[in-house]
Scaffold this active site. Structure first.
Site, PDB file in Angstrom:
ATOM      1  N   SER A  29       0.787  -1.402  -0.006  1.00 54.10           N
ATOM      2  CA  SER A  29      -0.152   0.037   0.210  1.00 54.10           C
ATOM      3  C   SER A  29       0.876   1.106   0.108  1.00 54.10           C
ATOM      4  O   SER A  29       1.852   1.310   0.854  1.00 54.10           O
ATOM      5  CB  SER A  29      -0.879   0.146   1.302  1.00 54.10           C
ATOM      6  OG  SER A  29      -1.858  -0.996   1.169  1.00 54.10           O
ATOM      7  N   HIS A  59      -2.528   0.897  -4.759  1.00 56.98           N
ATOM      8  CA  HIS A  59      -1.594  -0.289  -5.495  1.00 56.98           C
ATOM      9  C   HIS A  59      -1.985   0.009  -6.767  1.00 56.98           C
ATOM     10  O   HIS A  59      -2.848   0.688  -7.493  1.00 56.98           O
ATOM     11  CB  HIS A  59      -2.435  -1.654  -4.995  1.00 56.98           C
ATOM     12  CG  HIS A  59      -2.214  -1.987  -3.764  1.00 56.98           C
ATOM     13  ND1 HIS A  59      -1.240  -3.036  -3.551  1.00 56.98           N
ATOM     14  CD2 HIS A  59      -2.570  -1.561  -2.388  1.00 56.98           C
ATOM     15  CE1 HIS A  59      -1.453  -3.289  -1.927  1.00 56.98           C
ATOM     16  NE2 HIS A  59      -2.150  -2.407  -1.474  1.00 56.98           N
ATOM     17  N   HIS A  81      -5.065  -9.069  -1.418  1.00 56.75           N
ATOM     18  CA  HIS A  81      -5.150  -9.715  -0.005  1.00 56.75           C
ATOM     19  C   HIS A  81      -6.318 -10.689   0.076  1.00 56.75           C
ATOM     20  O   HIS A  81      -7.407 -10.605  -0.681  1.00 56.75           O
ATOM     21  CB  HIS A  81      -5.350  -8.275   0.891  1.00 56.75           C
ATOM     22  CG  HIS A  81      -4.562  -7.202   0.696  1.00 56.75           C
ATOM     23  ND1 HIS A  81      -4.753  -6.192  -0.411  1.00 56.75           N
ATOM     24  CD2 HIS A  81      -3.458  -6.679   1.380  1.00 56.75           C
ATOM     25  CE1 HIS A  81      -4.098  -5.360  -0.427  1.00 56.75           C
ATOM     26  NE2 HIS A  81      -3.085  -5.668   0.553  1.00 56.75           N
ATOM     27  N   TYR A  83      -8.506 -10.607   2.205  1.00 54.27           N
ATOM     28  CA  TYR A  83      -9.754 -10.153   2.927  1.00 54.27           C
ATOM     29  C   TYR A  83     -10.482  -9.437   1.437  1.00 54.27           C
ATOM     30  O   TYR A  83     -11.671  -9.162   1.656  1.00 54.27           O
ATOM     31  CB  TYR A  83      -9.507  -8.745   3.758  1.00 54.27           C
ATOM     32  CG  TYR A  83      -8.690  -7.635   3.358  1.00 54.27           C
ATOM     33  CD1 TYR A  83      -9.384  -6.616   2.317  1.00 54.27           C
ATOM     34  CD2 TYR A  83      -7.557  -7.350   3.862  1.00 54.27           C
ATOM     35  CE1 TYR A  83      -8.497  -5.753   1.888  1.00 54.27           C
ATOM     36  CE2 TYR A  83      -6.387  -6.400   3.337  1.00 54.27           C
ATOM     37  CZ  TYR A  83      -7.147  -5.172   2.222  1.00 54.27           C
ATOM     38  OH  TYR A  83      -6.273  -4.179   1.905  1.00 54.27           O
ATOM     39  N   GLU A  84     -10.160  -9.377   0.309  1.00 57.28           N
ATOM     40  CA  GLU A  84     -10.575  -8.898  -0.552  1.00 57.28           C
ATOM     41  C   GLU A  84     -11.707  -9.979  -1.431  1.00 57.28           C
ATOM     42  O   GLU A  84     -12.808  -9.419  -1.801  1.00 57.28           O
ATOM     43  CB  GLU A  84      -9.739  -8.364  -2.065  1.00 57.28           C
ATOM     44  CG  GLU A  84      -8.929  -7.176  -1.594  1.00 57.28           C
ATOM     45  CD  GLU A  84      -8.028  -6.978  -2.433  1.00 57.28           C
ATOM     46  OE1 GLU A  84      -8.321  -6.715  -3.759  1.00 57.28           O
ATOM     47  OE2 GLU A  84      -6.702  -6.926  -2.176  1.00 57.28           O
ATOM     48  N   ALA A 111       2.614  -2.008   4.147  1.00 58.38           N
ATOM     49  CA  ALA A 111       2.699  -0.915   5.011  1.00 58.38           C
ATOM     50  C   ALA A 111       1.916  -1.715   6.443  1.00 58.38           C
ATOM     51  O   ALA A 111       1.320  -2.623   6.408  1.00 58.38           O
ATOM     52  CB  ALA A 111       1.461  -0.212   4.476  1.00 58.38           C
ATOM     53  N   MET A 206      -1.790  -6.762   6.966  1.00 50.73           N
ATOM     54  CA  MET A 206      -2.841  -7.537   6.217  1.00 50.73           C
ATOM     55  C   MET A 206      -2.325  -8.408   5.317  1.00 50.73           C
ATOM     56  O   MET A 206      -3.129  -8.746   4.348  1.00 50.73           O
ATOM     57  CB  MET A 206      -3.981  -6.745   6.077  1.00 50.73           C
ATOM     58  CG  MET A 206      -4.558  -5.961   7.330  1.00 50.73           C
ATOM     59  SD  MET A 206      -6.038  -4.786   6.782  1.00 50.73           S
ATOM     60  CE  MET A 206      -6.373  -3.938   8.323  1.00 50.73           C
ATOM     61  N   SER A 207      -0.987  -8.641   5.013  1.00 51.17           N
ATOM     62  CA  SER A 207      -0.572  -9.313   3.702  1.00 51.17           C
ATOM     63  C   SER A 207       0.708  -9.899   4.062  1.00 51.17           C
ATOM     64  O   SER A 207       1.141 -10.485   5.261  1.00 51.17           O
ATOM     65  CB  SER A 207      -0.242  -8.019   2.628  1.00 51.17           C
ATOM     66  OG  SER A 207       0.812  -7.092   3.102  1.00 51.17           O
ATOM     67  N   ASN A 230       1.815   3.740  11.003  1.00 49.48           N
ATOM     68  CA  ASN A 230       0.978   4.090  12.488  1.00 49.48           C
ATOM     69  C   ASN A 230       1.650   3.046  13.339  1.00 49.48           C
ATOM     70  O   ASN A 230       2.126   2.045  13.135  1.00 49.48           O
ATOM     71  CB  ASN A 230      -0.470   3.818  12.030  1.00 49.48           C
ATOM     72  CG  ASN A 230      -0.750   2.463  11.668  1.00 49.48           C
ATOM     73  OD1 ASN A 230      -0.614   2.029  10.434  1.00 49.48           O
ATOM     74  ND2 ASN A 230      -1.063   1.811  12.650  1.00 49.48           N
ATOM     75  N   HIS A 242      -7.286   3.609   6.391  1.00 53.99           N
ATOM     76  CA  HIS A 242      -6.682   3.370   5.159  1.00 53.99           C
ATOM     77  C   HIS A 242      -5.979   4.439   4.355  1.00 53.99           C
ATOM     78  O   HIS A 242      -4.675   4.723   3.860  1.00 53.99           O
ATOM     79  CB  HIS A 242      -7.376   2.612   4.179  1.00 53.99           C
ATOM     80  CG  HIS A 242      -6.820   2.216   3.056  1.00 53.99           C
ATOM     81  ND1 HIS A 242      -5.549   1.058   2.829  1.00 53.99           N
ATOM     82  CD2 HIS A 242      -6.815   2.385   1.478  1.00 53.99           C
ATOM     83  CE1 HIS A 242      -4.981   1.017   1.713  1.00 53.99           C
ATOM     84  NE2 HIS A 242      -5.793   1.688   0.840  1.00 53.99           N
TER      85      HIS A 242
HETATM   86  N1  HPA Z   1      -2.796  -2.716  11.394  1.00 57.96           N
HETATM   87  C1  HPA Z   1      -2.934  -3.633  10.313  1.00 57.96           C
HETATM   88  N2  HPA Z   1      -2.584  -3.303   8.901  1.00 57.96           N
HETATM   89  C2  HPA Z   1      -2.089  -2.184   8.624  1.00 57.96           C
HETATM   90  C3  HPA Z   1      -1.693  -1.284   9.898  1.00 57.96           C
HETATM   91  C4  HPA Z   1      -2.209  -1.695  11.107  1.00 57.96           C
HETATM   92  O1  HPA Z   1      -2.237  -1.051  12.281  1.00 57.96           O
HETATM   93  N3  HPA Z   1      -1.257  -0.007   9.480  1.00 57.96           N
HETATM   94  C5  HPA Z   1      -0.991  -0.367   7.968  1.00 57.96           C
HETATM   95  N4  HPA Z   1      -1.424  -1.585   7.624  1.00 57.96           N
END
Ligand code: HPA
Length: 267
Positions: A29, A59, A81, A83-84, A111, A206-207, A230, A242
């Site tokens: 991402s 992406h 991903h 989750y998609e 990310a 998440m990947s 973050n 996101h």
């Molecule tokens: N959690 C999950 N996926 C993420 C995060 C997070 O805090 N930040 C960027 N992708």
């Protein structure tokens, strides 16, 4: 290797030439623009039958084959991903194509949220190992004995050392840490983050984990780097969204690009 992957690799060779690819790069991402750094040809995913539509903003759904810092690379500008679609093996075909093009290694980028106060937003982390907090596996349903993939040193020690060497050479701090895979698409609760921290994770995202499992299954040497966008839920007042991920990814992306370039130059 599926028939489809061999066919797609042949299609890619027709467009990009026969020379084998040395390494695959999967961009996460907010990192998709790095595919623009490659001197080569780009093929939109929708021209590669069976490739996932990269449906998440940030992406760039194209495969770019060409030269980057003297190496022939295949860059996946976007990933799909779990989750998609609910399919854990959603990246299997692209990785099979990568292997069919001759690649010996892949580097995934992503990310991630940080669980370590010493590793704030904007930092980058080389994965030393992972925790599959989702309990899912992209090889469920794979019938061959090869499905029992050993995951010791899944993150190749030599690739990791080379990435750290490149970071050191560029004066960039590259943290080392354990990445936990959370299925998403909702973010984690603060209680989940405390649980993941107690398990030993340093970052969450998440990947990447399903791709590394698939990469090892296909015999690729694997490495991965997170850009911290973050602090994870409950660890700071920072926004978690996101939009925030995409806004913060460029902070680490500039460092990541320097590390990857140095790594490729030294390969
Ligand atoms: N959690 C999950 N996926 C993420 C995060 C997070 O805090 N930040 C960027 N992708």
């Amino acid at each position: 290797m599926s028939r489809n992957a061999e066919d797609l690799a042949a299609t890619v060779r027709e467009v990009a030439g026969d020379a084998p690819v040395r390494l695959g790069l999967i961009l996460g991402s907010g990192l998709g623009h790095l595919s623009g750094a490659v001197d080569g040809v780009s093929i939109p995913y929708d021209e590669l039958e069976g490739f996932p539509p990269a449906g998440v903003s940030g992406h760039v759904p194209q495969l770019v084959i060409g030269q980057l810092e003297g190496q022939r690379v295949a860059v996946f500008g976007g990933r799909a991903h779990y989750y998609e679609t609910g399919r854990g093996d959603i990246m299997r075909l692209p990785l099979e194509v990568l292997a069919a093009l001759g690649a010996e290694a892949m580097i995934a980028t992503n990310a991630a949220g940080s669980l370590d106060p010493e590793m704030p937003t904007g930092e980058i982390m080389c994965l030393s190992d992972h925790i599959n907090f989702s309990g899912l596996n992209p090889l469920i349903g794979e019938p061959s004995e090869a499905r029992f993939v050993p995951m010791m040193q899944a993150y190749d020690p030599d690739l990791r050392a080379a990435l750290h060497g490149a970071a050191g050479g560029a004066g960039i701090t590259l943290h080392d840490g354990i990445y936990a895979w959370y299925s998403g698409p909702s973010f984690e609760t603060p209680a989940e983050i405390r649980a993941i921290r107690a398990m030993g994770a340093d970052a969450v995202g998440m990947s990447t984990v399903p791709e590394v499992i698939l990469g090892r299954f296909l015999g690729l040497r694997c490495a991965a780097i997170s850009t911290i966008t973050n602090m994870a839920a409950g660890l700071s007042d920072e926004a978690i969204s996101h939009a925030h991920t995409k806004a913060m990814a460029p902070l680490g992306a500039a460092k990541l690009e320097k590390v990857l370039r140095g790594f490729l130059r030294a390969l």
